[in-house]
Scaffold this motif. Structure first.
Motif, mmCIF file in Angstrom:
data_model
loop_
_atom_site.group_PDB
_atom_site.id
_atom_site.type_symbol
_atom_site.label_atom_id
_atom_site.label_comp_id
_atom_site.label_asym_id
_atom_site.label_seq_id
_atom_site.Cartn_x
_atom_site.Cartn_y
_atom_site.Cartn_z
ATOM 1 N N THR A 154 77.815 47.673 -6.346
ATOM 2 C CA THR A 154 76.596 46.850 -6.157
ATOM 3 C C THR A 154 76.636 45.591 -6.849
ATOM 4 O OG1 THR A 154 75.317 48.785 -6.277
ATOM 5 C CG2 THR A 154 74.042 46.763 -6.354
ATOM 6 N N LYS A 181 79.168 43.380 -4.533
ATOM 7 C CA LYS A 181 78.758 43.182 -3.389
ATOM 8 C C LYS A 181 77.471 42.090 -3.410
ATOM 9 C CE LYS A 181 75.855 44.974 0.052
ATOM 10 N NZ LYS A 181 74.276 45.102 -0.636
ATOM 11 N N ARG A 184 67.992 36.803 -7.165
ATOM 12 C CA ARG A 184 67.166 36.902 -5.814
ATOM 13 C C ARG A 184 65.753 36.996 -5.978
ATOM 14 N NH1 ARG A 184 70.728 36.708 -1.514
ATOM 15 N NH2 ARG A 184 72.362 38.046 -1.660
ATOM 16 N N LYS A 190 71.422 52.304 -4.219
ATOM 17 C CA LYS A 190 72.529 51.135 -4.781
ATOM 18 C C LYS A 190 73.577 51.591 -3.938
ATOM 19 C CE LYS A 190 70.925 49.988 -9.445
ATOM 20 N NZ LYS A 190 71.308 50.442 -10.703
ATOM 21 N N PRO A 191 74.473 50.819 -3.321
ATOM 22 C CA PRO A 191 74.310 49.344 -3.165
ATOM 23 C C PRO A 191 72.996 48.976 -2.242
ATOM 24 C CG PRO A 191 76.646 50.018 -2.699
ATOM 25 C CD PRO A 191 75.621 51.031 -2.685
ATOM 26 N N TYR A 192 72.394 48.143 -2.627
ATOM 27 C CA TYR A 192 71.052 47.789 -1.852
ATOM 28 C C TYR A 192 71.270 46.735 -0.832
ATOM 29 C CZ TYR A 192 70.360 44.579 -5.706
ATOM 30 O OH TYR A 192 70.680 43.401 -6.671
ATOM 31 N N GLU A 193 70.313 46.450 -0.190
ATOM 32 C CA GLU A 193 70.474 45.313 0.775
ATOM 33 C C GLU A 193 69.426 44.238 0.092
ATOM 34 O OE1 GLU A 193 71.985 44.111 3.443
ATOM 35 O OE2 GLU A 193 73.458 45.950 3.175
ATOM 36 N N PRO A 194 69.793 42.882 -0.401
ATOM 37 C CA PRO A 194 68.523 42.280 -0.865
ATOM 38 C C PRO A 194 67.328 42.105 -0.123
ATOM 39 C CG PRO A 194 70.702 41.088 -0.575
ATOM 40 C CD PRO A 194 70.808 42.601 -0.207
ATOM 41 N N LYS A 195 67.656 42.099 1.120
ATOM 42 C CA LYS A 195 66.217 41.966 1.902
ATOM 43 C C LYS A 195 65.350 43.265 1.557
ATOM 44 C CE LYS A 195 67.697 40.943 6.119
ATOM 45 N NZ LYS A 195 68.005 41.136 7.343
ATOM 46 N N ASP A 196 65.850 44.367 1.404
ATOM 47 C CA ASP A 196 65.120 45.547 1.290
ATOM 48 C C ASP A 196 64.275 45.565 -0.161
ATOM 49 O OD1 ASP A 196 65.857 46.887 3.576
ATOM 50 O OD2 ASP A 196 67.569 47.923 2.585
#
Lengths: 519, 121
Positions: A183, A186, B21, B105-111
């Motif tokens: 995480t 990325k 973010r 995790k790993p997350y999408e920042p959008k989410d």
């Protein structure tokens, strides 16, 4: 066996000289065996001789000068090795039933009334006693051996359970420990490439995209690894419930587009309007779509298009698929493509990544979601991977469920059907459904019973007790953790599997309704 | 609408990434790197939203969430669980302890941003 022994050791404990003489005569004229006789007139001495000589059989008079036969037997049992039946024939002049019962209760093997004894009866009694004791000893030895073997198996089984538990915890921990740094890698590469840490040149942005893509691949492999090991161990939890097709796709839509955009591939959605709800584990189905899509992206040429489509298939299913314009598959590829650790051959190998688990996992997850996978492909003409899911309609679901069970290499012999209700009205049955889904094995089925305020659980394990036990242990763990609600097993049916199939696929449900009326 | 977001995670790099973010999106961020510190920060800072990790060395995210939900001043604050321990049972338990959203995790920042923006007390 003692009866074939040419020399048998007999202890005579009797104070009547006539009787002793009779026994001696009878035994010395036995053509089938030779006897060594040891004699005693009193009980105390008889006991001593018994322990000293370990005779094959004792002829015991009931009335001895110092004790009676029952007392003799009590002492013998007390001083003995506790090995059960003693090789004793009791002989008494008093032919009454009370004495006979008392004698047999005291542990003698046989009982004869002195006046009625023929030579044959005496010899037969001795032989029978010896055989009986020998058989009983052998039996006891076998039982002991069995007990030891059984204890060993129980210990090994427990050890195996512990090992499995450790292995699962290990896999979970590994996955967790991999995902955290993944995480971070990325996220920071994406933060930099988004310009949040200052201006980025086009070249740097391209390099950063490599990092992001590679990290995503690695994350996917961790997920595959985790799912695969759980699938193999048959401990993957499946939580099937009603979902709209869009509800299943929504959570992965942005991930899908991002992955495709790395190769400038367009994702075109063709979802038939007004599709019915499907009965599935949304998270698992999303993993299937993701795995199929990742494959499609992997093998598609740059700037091409992949299609994500869904349509009605027959009355009981919805089909979801991914179509790409990649190189397609050969017949040989098609034959092995869903196997574990298999990747398609020749030129494609160079560009593949991962453990080769993706399609195998997709197939298994679809199978557990009561669907089937299909692939259509021709070399040079792209591939279409698709799968079905049952629509959210109980006859369709049960139909698919039984088809699954029929496909097992060892179909179940019996099924357990439980109707479970909360003891207090929960308003919403979801917590109870969630609990059951988490306690059930992947091949079990959890359904809401319409208008009954309860949940139906169908399991295909061998023993109903095991099923209940598993539920109870999950329940006590659940209570400890959440302590909120309580459940009652309302009805339970234990049905032969073949019968359910032959009659009606809805039998399970109907059976519960019938049971409810007599409960 | 800008929100005050409390991030509770024992991994400093994750806190840093989430902070970047959220700040870029206009939100105010307060941070805590343990469960206990998170509870203290929640009481002192009264955030609009809490982003909560599950595996932490002192008290885990479930317990933090339970304690938040038991405190009348904090019970209404939406909790977004973000965990690398994404199994069937963890997401289920996250919802059962009162979590509003579970993100793996790993997350999408959008989410994450969507969840923060749509979280309503």
């Amino acid at each position: 066996m003692g009866v074939d022994n040419p020399s048998l050791k007999i202890l005579i404990v009797d104070d009547n000289p006539d009787d002793i003489q009779f026994y001696t005569r009878v035994l010395s004229h036995d053509p089938d065996a030779q006897y060594t006789l040891i004699e005693s007139e009193v009980g105390e001495d008889g006991l001593r001789l018994y322990h000293e000589h370990h005779p094959d059989c004792v002829l015991l008079g009931f009335n001895l000068p110092d004790m009676d036969g029952v007392e003799f037997m009590r002492r013998l049992a007390q001083e003995g090795d506790g090995s059960g039946c003693l090789p004793v024939v009791m002989l008494t002049g008093q032919g009454n039933e009370a004495v006979a019962v008392e004698a047999m209760k005291s542990g003698v093997c046989d009982y004869l009334v002195k006046g009625d004894i023929t030579p044959d009866a005496l010899r037969r009694a001795i032989r029978n006693v010896i055989e009986k004791v020998s058989l009983e000893r052998k039996n006891r030895q076998l039982t002991q051996e069995l007990q030891i073997a059984n204890d060993g198996l129980i210990r090994k089984n427990k050890k195996l359970e512990e090992l499995t538990e450790t292995a699962h915890r290990f896999v979970d921990n590994v996955a967790h420990d991999f995902r955290t740094p993944l995480t971070v890698i990325k996220e920071f590469s994406s933060i930099i490439s988004d310009g949040l840490g200052g201006p980025v040149t086009e070249e740097q942005a391209e390099y950063l995209l490599f990092i992001t893509t590679a990290t995503r691949d690695l994350a996917q492999m961790v997920d595959d690894f985790l799912d695969s090991s759980k699938l193999k161990a048959r401990v993957l939890r499946i939580d099937r419930k009603p979902h709209s097709v869009d509800g299943v796709i929504q959570p992965i839509r942005s991930m899908l587009t991002t992955r495709a955009s790395a190769k400038k591939i367009r994702v075109v959605e063709r979802i038939q309007p007004n599709l019915p709800q499907v009965f599935a584990d949304a998270e698992k189905v999303a993993r299937v779509i993701m795995n199929l899509a990742v494959n499609a992206v992997k093998f598609s040429p740059e700037s091409s298009e992949i299609q994500l489509w869904a349509k009605r298939r027959g009355s009981g299913c919805v089909e979801i698929g991914i179509t790409d314009h990649g190189p397609g598959l050969t017949e040989e590829d098609l034959a092995v493509i869903f196997e574990r650790f298999k990747q398609v051959g020749d030129i494609q190998r160079a560009s593949t990544k991962g453990f080769g688990l993706g399609l195998n996992i997709a197939k298994e997850l679809v199978w557990l979601n009561l669907g089937t996978v299909n692939v259509q492909s021709q070399r040079g003409h792209g591939s279409t991977f698709s799968f079905t899911l049952p629509v959210c309609d109980q006859p369709a679901i049960i139909n698919q469920y039984f088809e699954r069970l029929d496909e097992l290499s060892e179909p179940p012999t019996h099924m357990v059907v439980l109707q479970v209700t909360p003891t207090v009205p929960l308003g919403d049955l979801e917590p109870l459904r969630l609990f059951l889904a988490s306690a059930c094995y992947p091949m079990d089925l959890v359904l809401k019973v319409p208008h009954a305020g309860s949940i139906l659980a169908v399991g295909s394990t061998g023993e109903p007790q095991q099923w209940i036990k598993r539920l109870e242990s999950a329940w006590s763990a659940n209570k400890k953790k959440r302590g909120a609600y309580d459940l009652r097993i309302h009805n339970m049916a234990w049905l032969p599997y073949a019968e359910i199939k032959k009659t009606d696929l809805m039998l399970a449900l109907r059976h519960m309704t019938e049971l409810r009326s007599c409960a | 609408m800008p929100k005050k977001v409390l991030i509770i995670d024992d991994d400093h790099a994750i806190i840093a990434a989430l902070t970047v973010r959220l700040r870029v999106a206009g939100h105010e961020v307060i941070q805590a790197s343990s469960g206990q510190a998170g509870l203290a920060q929640a009481q002192a800072g009264l955030p609009d939203v809490i982003i909560l990790d599950i595996r932490m060395p002192d008290i885990d995210g479930y317990e933090v969430c339970r304690q938040l939900k038991a405190d009348p001043r904090l019970a209404a604050i939406p909790v977004i669980f973000v965990s690398a321990n994404a199994t069937e049972t963890t997401s289920q338990e996250a919802y059962e302890t009162g979590g509003a959203v579970f993100i793996a995790k790993p997350y999408e920042p959008k989410d994450i941003l969507n969840a923060v923006e749509s979280a309503a007390a």
